[in-house]
Design a protein around this motif. Structure first.
Motif, PDB file in Angstrom:
ATOM      1  N   ILE A 210       7.783 -23.060 -10.221  1.00 33.32           N
ATOM      2  CA  ILE A 210       7.070 -22.267 -11.214  1.00 33.32           C
ATOM      3  C   ILE A 210       8.026 -21.546 -12.149  1.00 33.32           C
ATOM      4  O   ILE A 210       9.227 -21.466 -11.917  1.00 33.32           O
ATOM      5  N   GLU A 211       7.450 -21.038 -13.201  1.00 34.37           N
ATOM      6  CA  GLU A 211       8.165 -20.162 -14.124  1.00 34.37           C
ATOM      7  C   GLU A 211       7.259 -18.979 -14.421  1.00 34.37           C
ATOM      8  O   GLU A 211       6.078 -19.151 -14.725  1.00 34.37           O
ATOM      9  N   LEU A 212       7.789 -17.776 -14.282  1.00 36.45           N
ATOM     10  CA  LEU A 212       7.064 -16.567 -14.622  1.00 36.45           C
ATOM     11  C   LEU A 212       7.498 -16.138 -16.011  1.00 36.45           C
ATOM     12  O   LEU A 212       8.684 -16.198 -16.340  1.00 36.45           O
ATOM     13  N   GLU A 213       6.534 -15.724 -16.813  1.00 39.61           N
ATOM     14  CA  GLU A 213       6.843 -15.316 -18.174  1.00 39.61           C
ATOM     15  C   GLU A 213       6.535 -13.838 -18.361  1.00 39.61           C
ATOM     16  O   GLU A 213       5.504 -13.343 -17.927  1.00 39.61           O
ATOM     17  N   VAL A 214       7.439 -13.156 -19.032  1.00 37.21           N
ATOM     18  CA  VAL A 214       7.338 -11.718 -19.226  1.00 37.21           C
ATOM     19  C   VAL A 214       7.466 -11.406 -20.707  1.00 37.21           C
ATOM     20  O   VAL A 214       8.385 -11.876 -21.355  1.00 37.21           O
ATOM     21  N   GLY A 215       6.572 -10.582 -21.238  1.00 39.14           N
ATOM     22  CA  GLY A 215       6.727 -10.158 -22.620  1.00 39.14           C
ATOM     23  C   GLY A 215       5.434 -10.155 -23.387  1.00 39.14           C
ATOM     24  O   GLY A 215       4.496 -10.880 -23.066  1.00 39.14           O
ATOM     25  N   ASN A 216       5.377  -9.301 -24.413  1.00 36.56           N
ATOM     26  CA  ASN A 216       4.240  -9.204 -25.325  1.00 36.56           C
ATOM     27  C   ASN A 216       2.962  -8.729 -24.647  1.00 36.56           C
ATOM     28  O   ASN A 216       1.873  -8.963 -25.142  1.00 36.56           O
ATOM     29  N   GLU A 217       3.082  -8.040 -23.493  1.00 35.55           N
ATOM     30  CA  GLU A 217       1.892  -7.526 -22.840  1.00 35.55           C
ATOM     31  C   GLU A 217       1.524  -6.175 -23.423  1.00 35.55           C
ATOM     32  O   GLU A 217       2.387  -5.395 -23.814  1.00 35.55           O
ATOM     33  N   ARG A 218       0.245  -5.917 -23.473  1.00 39.58           N
ATOM     34  CA  ARG A 218      -0.222  -4.635 -23.971  1.00 39.58           C
ATOM     35  C   ARG A 218       0.326  -3.505 -23.088  1.00 39.58           C
ATOM     36  O   ARG A 218       0.258  -3.554 -21.887  1.00 39.58           O
ATOM     37  N   GLU A 219       0.880  -2.514 -23.723  1.00 40.84           N
ATOM     38  CA  GLU A 219       1.435  -1.338 -23.057  1.00 40.84           C
ATOM     39  C   GLU A 219       2.517  -1.694 -22.039  1.00 40.84           C
ATOM     40  O   GLU A 219       2.781  -0.960 -21.105  1.00 40.84           O
ATOM     41  N   ARG A 220       3.161  -2.857 -22.225  1.00 41.15           N
ATOM     42  CA  ARG A 220       4.307  -3.244 -21.403  1.00 41.15           C
ATOM     43  C   ARG A 220       3.988  -3.231 -19.901  1.00 41.15           C
ATOM     44  O   ARG A 220       4.840  -2.921 -19.072  1.00 41.15           O
ATOM     45  N   LEU A 221       2.777  -3.611 -19.542  1.00 43.40           N
ATOM     46  CA  LEU A 221       2.394  -3.606 -18.130  1.00 43.40           C
ATOM     47  C   LEU A 221       2.939  -4.811 -17.381  1.00 43.40           C
ATOM     48  O   LEU A 221       2.954  -4.826 -16.160  1.00 43.40           O
ATOM     49  N   TRP A 222       3.344  -5.820 -18.109  1.00 49.26           N
ATOM     50  CA  TRP A 222       3.823  -7.055 -17.512  1.00 49.26           C
ATOM     51  C   TRP A 222       2.838  -7.670 -16.528  1.00 49.26           C
ATOM     52  O   TRP A 222       3.016  -7.668 -15.338  1.00 49.26           O
ATOM     53  N   ILE A 223       1.733  -8.152 -17.088  1.00 43.00           N
ATOM     54  CA  ILE A 223       0.832  -9.005 -16.330  1.00 43.00           C
ATOM     55  C   ILE A 223       1.394 -10.410 -16.490  1.00 43.00           C
ATOM     56  O   ILE A 223       1.420 -10.947 -17.595  1.00 43.00           O
ATOM     57  N   PRO A 224       1.865 -11.050 -15.427  1.00 42.73           N
ATOM     58  CA  PRO A 224       2.639 -12.283 -15.578  1.00 42.73           C
ATOM     59  C   PRO A 224       1.787 -13.500 -15.900  1.00 42.73           C
ATOM     60  O   PRO A 224       0.614 -13.584 -15.545  1.00 42.73           O
ATOM     61  N   SER A 225       2.400 -14.418 -16.566  1.00 37.15           N
ATOM     62  CA  SER A 225       1.835 -15.755 -16.741  1.00 37.15           C
ATOM     63  C   SER A 225       2.682 -16.702 -15.904  1.00 37.15           C
ATOM     64  O   SER A 225       3.878 -16.492 -15.722  1.00 37.15           O
ATOM     65  N   PHE A 226       2.048 -17.748 -15.396  1.00 34.83           N
ATOM     66  CA  PHE A 226       2.750 -18.733 -14.587  1.00 34.83           C
ATOM     67  C   PHE A 226       2.638 -20.093 -15.253  1.00 34.83           C
ATOM     68  O   PHE A 226       1.592 -20.458 -15.778  1.00 34.83           O
ATOM     69  N   TYR A 227       3.733 -20.808 -15.222  1.00 35.65           N
ATOM     70  CA  TYR A 227       3.738 -22.167 -15.752  1.00 35.65           C
ATOM     71  C   TYR A 227       4.317 -23.106 -14.711  1.00 35.65           C
ATOM     72  O   TYR A 227       5.300 -22.793 -14.046  1.00 35.65           O
ATOM     73  N   ALA A 228       3.684 -24.254 -14.553  1.00 31.52           N
ATOM     74  CA  ALA A 228       4.203 -25.294 -13.660  1.00 31.52           C
ATOM     75  C   ALA A 228       3.976 -26.642 -14.328  1.00 31.52           C
ATOM     76  O   ALA A 228       2.923 -26.887 -14.916  1.00 31.52           O
ATOM     77  N   SER A 229       4.969 -27.490 -14.268  1.00 32.24           N
ATOM     78  CA  SER A 229       4.860 -28.797 -14.920  1.00 32.24           C
ATOM     79  C   SER A 229       3.817 -29.671 -14.242  1.00 32.24           C
ATOM     80  O   SER A 229       3.190 -30.515 -14.874  1.00 32.24           O
ATOM     81  N   ALA A 230       3.609 -29.465 -12.952  1.00 34.74           N
ATOM     82  CA  ALA A 230       2.600 -30.236 -12.212  1.00 34.74           C
ATOM     83  C   ALA A 230       2.166 -29.438 -10.995  1.00 34.74           C
ATOM     84  O   ALA A 230       2.971 -28.737 -10.385  1.00 34.74           O
ATOM     85  N   VAL A 231       0.886 -29.534 -10.676  1.00 33.09           N
ATOM     86  CA  VAL A 231       0.347 -28.849  -9.504  1.00 33.09           C
ATOM     87  C   VAL A 231      -0.289 -29.889  -8.586  1.00 33.09           C
ATOM     88  O   VAL A 231      -1.251 -30.547  -8.962  1.00 33.09           O
ATOM     89  N   LEU A 232       0.273 -30.039  -7.411  1.00 31.72           N
ATOM     90  CA  LEU A 232      -0.249 -30.977  -6.433  1.00 31.72           C
ATOM     91  C   LEU A 232      -0.896 -30.205  -5.296  1.00 31.72           C
ATOM     92  O   LEU A 232      -0.597 -29.032  -5.073  1.00 31.72           O
TER      93      LEU A 232
END
Length: 234
Positions: A74-96
């Protein structure tokens, strides 16, 4: 899972399982969120990493499927969250995933803890000296919330019994060995009816706000009540 964005900080999964890279991640979060220490960064990180754990518990309890998705995938993404709360986004090239037979269900719950939680918590404690209890309670709050929402969902009524069984197992019946601890760390929190035993340090973030169930805030309220009682007595 989300698509990759132009986030300010991108955390590759391999950084979560390698000590020195994990330290770099925490240092980046400390700087980005203006936190006073790596210990605070570790606590805030655990609260966000918990969403990744919830994916695994949800898939197993609702779909009866085990995600073939490790931290390295996975990859966790940080940034551009309202009030800098850092609600993470997750990215994965494939999910099995794979279907889990009933005979392997409980061992699959334990495997989530042993694979995705205990090793990360151990590294975070080694790097920052954050108490294990803080991390386990951070995760507990989200696990409790998710399972209680599932048990209120009428569309899942036909599987509420099995969802409840999973919830009971995690909160009370699972042995400490699965968590890498002497006792099940969730069990100590489950009888407190929403009151936290530890502070998650969220008040150290930019907005300086305490959680509604923060023990520090509750202690302050208790002190004020005591002072008020003394004043009235005088």
């Amino acid at each position: 899972m989300s698509e990759c964005t132009d986030a300010l900080i991108k955390v590759s999964g391999t950084s979560l399982v390698k000590t020195e890279k994990l330290k770099v991640v925490l240092m980046s979060l400390q700087e980005y969120l203006a936190l006073p220490s790596l210990k605070v960064a570790a606590s805030i990180f655990v609260k966000r990493y918990s969403f990744f754990i919830l994916m695994h518990f949800y898939a197993l309890s609702v779909w009866r499927k085990r995600l073939r998705l490790s931290a390295e995938d996975i990859e966790l993404e940080v940034g551009n969250e309202r009030e800098r709360l850092w609600i993470p986004s997750f990215y994965a090239s494939a999910v099995l995933y794979e279907m889990v037979p009933q005979a392997n269900h409980l061992s699959s719950l334990e495997a989530i803890i042993e694979t995705h939680i205990a090793p990360i918590f151990h590294q975070l404690q080694s790097l920052t000296n954050i108490p294990q209890k803080v991390m386990w309670e951070n995760l507990y709050v989200y696990v409790k919330w998710m399972y209680e929402q599932l048990l209120k969902d009428d569309t899942l009524a036909s599987i509420h019994k099995s969802i409840q069984a999973d919830y009971d197992y995690l909160m009370d019946e699972a042995q400490g060995a699965s968590f890498g601890t002497v006792h099940n760390p969730f069990k100590q929190f489950h009888s407190l009816q929403g009151k936290r035993q530890t502070c998650c340090y969220s008040y150290c973030m930019e907005k300086k706000k305490y959680c509604s169930n923060c023990p520090i805030l509750n202690d302050q309220k208790e002190e004020k009540r005591n002072e008020s009682n003394v004043s009235r007595a005088i």
